[in-house]
Design a protein around this motif. Structure first.
Motif, PDB file in Angstrom:
ATOM      1  N   LEU A 129       0.811  -1.227   0.000  1.00 49.62           N
ATOM      2  CA  LEU A 129       0.000   0.000   0.000  1.00 49.62           C
ATOM      3  C   LEU A 129       0.844   1.277   0.000  1.00 49.62           C
ATOM      4  O   LEU A 129       0.542   2.220  -0.751  1.00 49.62           O
ATOM      5  CB  LEU A 129      -0.980  -0.017   1.177  1.00 49.62           C
ATOM      6  CG  LEU A 129      -2.101  -1.063   1.080  1.00 49.62           C
ATOM      7  CD1 LEU A 129      -2.978  -1.038   2.323  1.00 49.62           C
ATOM      8  CD2 LEU A 129      -2.945  -0.862  -0.166  1.00 49.62           C
ATOM      9  N   PRO A 130       1.917   1.371   0.797  1.00 51.81           N
ATOM     10  CA  PRO A 130       2.775   2.571   0.675  1.00 51.81           C
ATOM     11  C   PRO A 130       3.390   2.719  -0.712  1.00 51.81           C
ATOM     12  O   PRO A 130       3.546   3.836  -1.212  1.00 51.81           O
ATOM     13  CB  PRO A 130       3.850   2.344   1.742  1.00 51.81           C
ATOM     14  CG  PRO A 130       3.191   1.464   2.753  1.00 51.81           C
ATOM     15  CD  PRO A 130       2.321   0.544   1.951  1.00 51.81           C
ATOM     16  N   ASN A 131       3.722   1.592  -1.354  1.00 49.46           N
ATOM     17  CA  ASN A 131       4.268   1.661  -2.710  1.00 49.46           C
ATOM     18  C   ASN A 131       3.225   2.134  -3.716  1.00 49.46           C
ATOM     19  O   ASN A 131       3.575   2.641  -4.785  1.00 49.46           O
ATOM     20  CB  ASN A 131       4.832   0.309  -3.137  1.00 49.46           C
ATOM     21  CG  ASN A 131       6.152  -0.006  -2.459  1.00 49.46           C
ATOM     22  OD1 ASN A 131       6.893   0.900  -2.078  1.00 49.46           O
ATOM     23  ND2 ASN A 131       6.461  -1.279  -2.302  1.00 49.46           N
ATOM     24  N   TYR A 132       1.957   1.937  -3.390  1.00 50.25           N
ATOM     25  CA  TYR A 132       0.884   2.467  -4.233  1.00 50.25           C
ATOM     26  C   TYR A 132       0.655   3.962  -4.005  1.00 50.25           C
ATOM     27  O   TYR A 132      -0.055   4.595  -4.786  1.00 50.25           O
ATOM     28  CB  TYR A 132      -0.432   1.735  -3.960  1.00 50.25           C
ATOM     29  CG  TYR A 132      -0.494   0.331  -4.502  1.00 50.25           C
ATOM     30  CD1 TYR A 132       0.422  -0.142  -5.447  1.00 50.25           C
ATOM     31  CD2 TYR A 132      -1.485  -0.556  -4.077  1.00 50.25           C
ATOM     32  CE1 TYR A 132       0.352  -1.428  -5.935  1.00 50.25           C
ATOM     33  CE2 TYR A 132      -1.563  -1.845  -4.563  1.00 50.25           C
ATOM     34  CZ  TYR A 132      -0.645  -2.282  -5.483  1.00 50.25           C
ATOM     35  OH  TYR A 132      -0.721  -3.569  -5.964  1.00 50.25           O
ATOM     36  N   GLY A 133       1.227   4.497  -2.933  1.00 48.74           N
ATOM     37  CA  GLY A 133       1.098   5.925  -2.675  1.00 48.74           C
ATOM     38  C   GLY A 133       0.269   6.294  -1.465  1.00 48.74           C
ATOM     39  O   GLY A 133      -0.070   7.469  -1.271  1.00 48.74           O
ATOM     40  N   PHE A 134      -0.053   5.324  -0.603  1.00 50.98           N
ATOM     41  CA  PHE A 134      -0.828   5.639   0.595  1.00 50.98           C
ATOM     42  C   PHE A 134       0.085   6.207   1.680  1.00 50.98           C
ATOM     43  O   PHE A 134       1.099   5.609   2.033  1.00 50.98           O
ATOM     44  CB  PHE A 134      -1.566   4.406   1.108  1.00 50.98           C
ATOM     45  CG  PHE A 134      -2.786   4.062   0.299  1.00 50.98           C
ATOM     46  CD1 PHE A 134      -3.948   4.814   0.427  1.00 50.98           C
ATOM     47  CD2 PHE A 134      -2.761   3.020  -0.608  1.00 50.98           C
ATOM     48  CE1 PHE A 134      -5.071   4.522  -0.323  1.00 50.98           C
ATOM     49  CE2 PHE A 134      -3.874   2.717  -1.368  1.00 50.98           C
ATOM     50  CZ  PHE A 134      -5.041   3.470  -1.227  1.00 50.98           C
TER      51      PHE A 134
END
Length: 597
Positions: A359-364
């Motif tokens: 999820l952080p890699n998706y931009g969250f």
């Protein structure tokens, strides 16, 4: 004595016959599962008989290089039986047989154990019928059986028979045959046997586990495909300006609705609305009832990837487990670049399926998971949807506007078993444990939780400044209990045909139903169009299209099956099907790894 009753050669042949019988029984069961695209034809199975015989005889020939031939042949029979059983259960859960690519999923099987046991069928024990018989026979005569000499000449004889038979069955060569069907595992199993499929799978796994360099040729091929894709979409578009930017600057909430099929929308059972809250939203929504499921083995994780990146999932394995550290120009990241605060809300552990990494890699920028939620109940993977929605509202309210919130529902998850106090639909006692009614009851509960959430947003005066994007992540009862659906008598469920609903809601909208076909890869470009976001060069690498641009649509399903509203678009079918291969290159090559890209 055992060796008098059953000689080594006879015993090996009997094990071969048992294995082949189970293999064909497995093919029959696998093909009859609803997500198989290959019909079962006895003639086709009989044509595959020589190659099945060749593969199994090859393995069994090695027992003649041992001194305990009977025990070794029996052991191979047991191993094959275990593999077939695992394959069937995994096939029912994820739509494909077990694979080396799936090994990491074993760590999470405990979290979905209730679903696995519910999908298990007693008929699967038939794979061990002969195993039990031979176990008893070997136990009774164990003192009578002694070691025998290694018989190399028999090994070479049987191996030669196996090789010659296999070559005669497919003179063009086994590898080429399997390579042509690698994206259709059920078809591959039918043609080269379950064990033959696993041989190829192991080869593919070890080959692809090597570091994959993204060459200049790969870059050129990817660039060309996406460029051509944009040209095709532009050429077929009838109106590229329709609704563009009407929600510019609004907050955005995505509701990732577990197992929501379109068939339940606007339907009743025993006079009761199944999804009353979703039904009411239709009056103020863009409603797309024909969004095709495009997930692979990863189910919900694949849906998440596809919706956020407008790319196809992997044909083998689960992206979040195989490539959790990959970088993407995902929708949350693009929104963050444009000033949105981004947050994900999940009523379970963030470690499940590597979401804490993905999820952080998706931009969250923020993730609210189980430590942020309190509940006395746990259903399946996490807390009830009602608790997750209710407790998320204060966190959402604290976000800086404009914001992007991603909500994951969990309760409507196979096996769809709710505690009694959550079952609010009434029915005949005989239907209470029926899988179809369990699903309907579960959908109804999730719909109620969603309705409560929307009312909470209204009370906090967030609704007028927010668009809600609600979509099903994959099919539910039709995916796991297809035979029960066919027996149910509910024609509206039988005709679902992989259709998932997409609702884009805002109180100011006048409801519109758009009947063109689309896929999950099209959700991102469609919402992007409504928000009127500035064009970013990285957004050019998305496979989907804006659904408002044309009244006709298409979708490429898993295993490259192509469906379309337009019978005249066959000339570009191959290009669209190749999107799966191109997406795989983007994933395996970590295409967006350069932070300056």
């Amino acid at each position: 004595m055992m060796r008098v009753l059953v000689k080594d050669d006879i015993f090996v042949i009997l094990q071969l016959l048992g294995i082949m019988t189970k293999s064909f029984f497995f093919v029959y069961l696998a093909i009859h599962m609803t997500y198989s695209l290959t019909p079962f034809h006895l003639v086709d199975v009989l044509k595959s008989l020589p190659l099945h015989f060749s593969i199994y005889l090859t393995f069994l020939s090695f027992v003649f290089l041992t001194k305990r031939k009977i025990y070794m042949a029996f052991f191979l029979n047991v191993i094959v039986s275990i593999i077939l059983l695992m394959d069937l259960v995994y096939l029912r859960c994820f739509g494909v047989p077990t694979s080396f690519f799936s090994l990491k999923m074993i760590a999470y099987m405990g979290d979905v154990s209730d679903a696995v046991f519910d999908l298990y069928h007693g008929v699967y024990f038939l794979f061990f019928g002969d195993v039990i018989f031979w176990s008893l026979l070997l136990l009774i005569f164990r003192k009578s059986y002694s070691k025998t000499a290694i018989q190399g000449w028999k090994f070479f004889t049987y191996l030669t028979i196996a090789v010659v038979t296999g070559y005669a069955a497919y003179p063009e060569g086994l590898v080429q045959k399997v390579l042509s069907i690698k994206h259709r595992p059920i078809f591959a199993i039918q043609k080269v046997s379950p064990i033959g499929y696993h041989m190829f799978d192991s080869y593919e796994f070890f080959r692809s586990s090597q570091a994959i360099a993204f060459s200049d040729h790969d870059r050129k091929e990817v660039d060309q495909w996406f460029s051509q894709n944009r040209e095709i979409n532009k050429r077929l578009a009838t109106d590229e300006r329709l609704y563009k930017g009407i929600f510019q600057g609004k907050n955005v909430i995505f509701v990732h609705f577990e197992s929501l099929e379109n068939g339940v929308i606007n339907q009743r059972i025993h006079g009761q609305e199944i999804t009353p809250h979703l039904n009411r939203l239709l009056a103020h929504s863009f409603y797309f009832p024909r969004i095709k499921e495009q997930v692979g083995e990863g189910n919900s994780a694949d849906a998440e990837f596809t919706v956020f990146n407008s790319l196809y999932p992997l044909p083998q394995g689960i992206i979040s487990l195989r490539y959790p550290s990959n970088r993407y120009f995902a929708f949350p990241k693009e929104l963050a670049v444009n000033g949105y605060e981004t947050a994900a809300f999940l009523g379970m552990k963030a470690g499940f399926m590597n979401m804490a990494i993905v999820l952080p890699n998706y931009g969250f920028q923020k993730i609210f998971s189980l430590p942020f939620y309190q509940s006395n109940e746990k259903i399946g993977l996490g807390i009830p949807d009602q608790d997750m929605f209710d407790q998320s509202i204060p966190y959402i309210k604290s976000l800086k506007s404009p914001f992007f919130a991603y909500m994951i529902t969990l309760t409507n998850h196979v096996p769809y078993k709710l505690p009694p106090h959550m079952r609010t639909l009434t029915t005949a006692p005989r239907m209470k444990n029926d899988s179809v009614f369990r699903y309907i009851q579960s959908v109804h509960y999730a719909d109620q939780a969603l309705g409560s959430f929307i009312e909470g947003l209204r009370k906090e005066r967030l609704l007028d400044h927010t668009i809600l994007v609600i979509y099903g992540d994959h099919q539910g009862v039709n995916k796991y209990y297809a035979k029960d659906v066919q027996k149910s008598g509910h024609s509206w469920l039988k005709k679902n045909d992989k259709n998932l609903p997409l609702l884009i809601y805002h109180p100011s909208l006048k409801g519109v139903m758009l009947n063109q076909m689309g896929g999950q890869i099209d959700i991102l470009p469609t919402v992007h169009h409504l928000l009127g976001l500035p064009q970013d060069p990285r957004a050019a690498y998305r496979a989907g299209r804006n659904l408002f641009s044309s009244s006709k649509g298409f979708a490429v399903l898993r295993n490259q099956r192509y469906v379309s509203d337009d019978i005249s678009d066959g000339g570009i079918r191959h290009h669209r099907q190749k999107g799966i291969e191109i997406s795989t290159k983007v994933i395996q090559g970590n295409f967006f790894r350069d932070p300056n890209f």
